[in-house]
Each structure stands twice: as structure tokens, then as C-alpha cells.
Design an enzyme around this catalytic site. Structure first.
Site, PDB file in Angstrom:
ATOM      1  N   ASP A 193      15.564  29.643 -61.372  1.00 27.96           N
ATOM      2  CA  ASP A 193      16.812  30.450 -61.067  1.00 27.96           C
ATOM      3  C   ASP A 193      17.754  30.526 -62.540  1.00 27.96           C
ATOM      4  OD1 ASP A 193      15.631  29.601 -58.444  1.00 27.96           O
ATOM      5  OD2 ASP A 193      16.848  31.557 -58.227  1.00 27.96           O
ATOM      6  N   GLY A 220      15.671  36.399 -55.191  1.00 26.07           N
ATOM      7  CA  GLY A 220      14.981  35.924 -56.228  1.00 26.07           C
ATOM      8  C   GLY A 220      15.871  36.223 -57.490  1.00 26.07           C
TER       9      GLY A 220
END
Ligand code: MRU
Length: 361
Positions: free
Chosen positions: A252, A64
Site C-alpha cells: 500500500d 486496493g
């Protein structure tokens, strides 16, 4: 009389995610929850060397974008503790070598590069190795706190977009574990639920590595939020039936024009959402914005091992020897995005203007 702001640690939302710490600094080592083993095993790893952090990032034990950034910062702090050089120049050269190793782990998550850059700046500004080591630890902890607080803030802002009775479709995993904080897309969902809104979540399983089925489902279950797990290919079915009120996903890396890289499959969802006139939201801290990239075309996309496609958790599902492609992320062009939720505000179109304003402020 002005009231003192309530400390974040006294916040019940903070306590919720604090119970599942993705990553923790223990003074001379780092403890991470090994996310590659969830949901069946809750295994913690104690890592002492930056090389261990690098392989934990590459192996998705910590994953993540925001959590990867925090891990990168702690990785450099560990590297600094191991360096024996007494002269500042030699110390910095060794630190740079470690930063190279950490930045070669995963190319897409913008937070990693930002955190490493920030750490190197602190090192450059320091006087001598002893003092720099302390300053790097302080900076890594600060980066962690900053990311965590940003996720809670953006979750609160984003929850305003969720109405009572909404069904929200989300993709991949964007909760406490992915963010080393409260969560981004999943944070918005958790906030809306904590505010008493009756919501339902459709969580995609997220092939190939099943972050949705393994981790999002686990986090939603712990939070008692009503949800159904669906395969990635079912999303259009639910949108077509008018069952989805909005989609919220994480990011991201976000380019200056709003183009957003996120887990593979996000682009498909965004196109479907536009076709069905459903709002498509991105939730991410401002540390995910990369001001050096004009558009999403410049975002590097990680290509992972084909075995992650031909096998599920080590079990072969395709004939031996077949070729498989495995881009880990895709880029959603900004025209498909309704708004970007950050801790500094909800950015609407034109994104270029809004993003520049937030960065300059
Ligand atoms: O490959 P991963 O598991 O590190 O993927 C990152 C993600 O979890 C997602 O793309 C997410 O939506 C953005 S990070 C909160």
C-alpha cells in the site's frame, strides 16, 4: 525492419482482467464493481459526484492501493465537471476542497495521494476552467492506463521468480480488482500460471474484512488456478512443514528504504518466512513508492472501526460492548523482504539504492 509492439489490448492476459473491471470512466460518471458485496453479489454502482467516490473508497467498495489511486483521479475529474466557477483561481480553490475530501478517505495507500497531486498539477497548468476540465479527464484516464499497464509489466517480470512446482503463499487481495489492472502479487501468480507453470496457491482469508476469502478466492477460481484457502493463523503450519516455496504480497506504500506497508498480518508472515528461510517478495507498481518517506515509521496507518473485528459481515462474534483494535495495515521492515517487484525492474538489496535509481530514471 522493426516490428510494431503488440497493443496491450490485444494481449490475452489483458482480456482476462478486462472481464472484471473494477472501475470504468463513462464520460460523465464512473462505474465501479462494489467489492464489499463480493463474492455473493456482483453489483455495479454508477457514481456521478466526487462525494460518492469518496464514500465508496472509505467503505471499501473500491479498494486496493492502485485502484484507490485511480478512483481518486476519477473523483477529481467528476468534481471538476460540477464546478461552475469561471475564473481559474476560484475553480482551483473548489477543486482543492474536493481533493481534500478525497484524500481524507484512506490514509495509507500511497497511490491515492500521488494521483491527486498529479491531477492538481494538471489543473494548475491549465488556462481556464473549460480547458482544465477536459485536461483533468484525459489525465485521470492516463493514470488508469498507466497503473494498469504497470501491473501487467511487473507481473511478467515477477513471474520469472516462480518456478514450476512452486507453492506460493499470498495475503489479502492483489488481483485485477485491487489494482484496476492485471494485478500485483496475484498478477505475478496469474502470469506464472498462464506461462504453463504448475503452481499451487495458499491464500489467507485476511481478517477482519476477508479480502482473501471473498475476493482472492473468487479471482483464483475464475482463473482456474489450483489453490487452498487458509485462515491467517495457518500460515506458520504450512511454512513449518516445508510446503511454501515463496510468499508474494502487494503493498500500500513503500518508503525509500524499502520498508513496506501492506494489509495487517503481512509483518507476521514476513517474520515467519525469514525464520523458515523462504523468499518474501513484494509486488507493486512504482506509484506505490513514496519518495517523501525515508522509512516505514513515517507511513500513516489507517485505524478502522472496531466493529469490523467484533462482527463478521454484520454478525456479532464477540460479546456486546467489547473493545477491539483494528489497524488496517502493518509495516514490514525491509530486512525481511527478499525483493520488490516493480514494472521498472526487480529491486534487490540494498533497497535504498535500487529504489532511488528507479525513481531517478
Ligand atoms: O484495505 P484494502 O482492501 O484496500 O487493502 C489493500 C490491499 O488490498 C492490500 O494491502 C494489498 O496487498 C495491496 S493493494 C494491491
Amino acid at each position: 525492419m522493426s516490428r510494431k509492439p503488440k497493443p496491450l489490448t490485444a494481449d490475452p492476459s489483458w482480456a482476462t482482467f478486462n472481464r472484471m473491471k473494477a472501475i470504468e470512466w463513462l464520460g460523465d460518471r464512473v462505474r465501479i464493481l462494489d467489492q464489499s458485496r463480493l463474492p455473493h453479489q456482483r453489483a455495479y454502482l454508477e457514481l456521478k459526484r466526487y462525494q460518492d467516490i469518496a464514500s465508496a473508497i472509505a467503505g471499501l467498495k473500491i479498494r486496493g492501493a492502485p485502484a484507490i489511486g485511480v478512483a481518486g483521479a476519477y473523483g477529481l475529474a467528476l468534481a471538476a465537471l460540477e464546478i461552475k466557477a469561471r475564473a481559474k483561481g476560484d475553480f482551483i480553490s473548489e477543486l482543492r476542497a474536493a481533493s481534500q475530501a478525497l484524500s481524507h478517505t484512506r490514509p495509507t495507500a500511497g497511490n491515492l495521494f500521488r494521483a491527486i497531486e498529479g491531477m492538481l498539477k494538471v489543473a494548475e497548468a491549465g488556462k481556464e476552467p473549460g480547458q482544465i476540465k477536459k485536461a483533468l479527464i484525459t489525465e485521470a484516464v492516463r493514470i488508469h492506463d498507466e497503473e494498469a499497464e504497470a501491473t501487467l509489466k511487473l507481473s511478467r517480470l515477477g513471474a520469472e521468480l516462480i518456478k514450476d512446482g512452486f507453492t506460493i503463499l499470498t495475503h489479502c487481495n492483489t488481483g485485477a480488482l485491487a489494482t484496476a489492472g492485471y494485478g500485483t502479487a496475484l498478477g505475478v501468480i496469474k502470469q506464472a500460471f498462464e506461462q504453463g507453470k504448475r503452481i499451487r496457491v495458499l491464500a489467507t482469508e485476511t481478517r477482519p474484512l476477508l479480502q482473501g476469502a471473498r475476493i482472492t478466492a473468487w479471482e483464483l477460481k475464475q482463473a482456474n488456478i489450483p489453490f487452498q484457502l487458509i485462515t491467517d493463523s495457518m500460515a506458520g503450519y504450512f511454512m513449518g512443514r516445508g510446503e511454501v516455496s515463496c510468499l508474494i504480497v502487494g503493498a500500500d506504500r513503500i518508503a525509500l528504504n524499502g520498508d513496506t506497508a501492506n494489509k495487517i498480518g503481512t509483518y507476521t508472515l514476513a517474520v515467519l518466512a525469514k525464520e523458515h528461510n523462504i523468499p518474501f517478495y513484494i509486488a507493486a507498481p512504482t506509484t506505490t513508492i513514496d519518495p517523501s518517506l525515508a522509512s516505514g515509521e513515517e507511513i500513516p496507518i489507517e485505524q478502522r472501526s472496531p466493529e469490523e473485528v467484533t462482527r463478521i459481515q454484520g454478525v456479532a462474534i464477540a460479546p456486546e460492548g467489547v473493545e477491539a483494535a483494528n489497524p488496517a495495515f502493518d509495516v514490514t521492515p525491509h530486512r525481511y523482504i527478499t525483493a520488490i517487484i516493480t514494472e521498472s525492474g526487480i529491486i534487490r538489496k540494498p533497497f535504498g539504492e535500487g529504489i532511488r535509481k528507479i525513481i531517478n530514471d
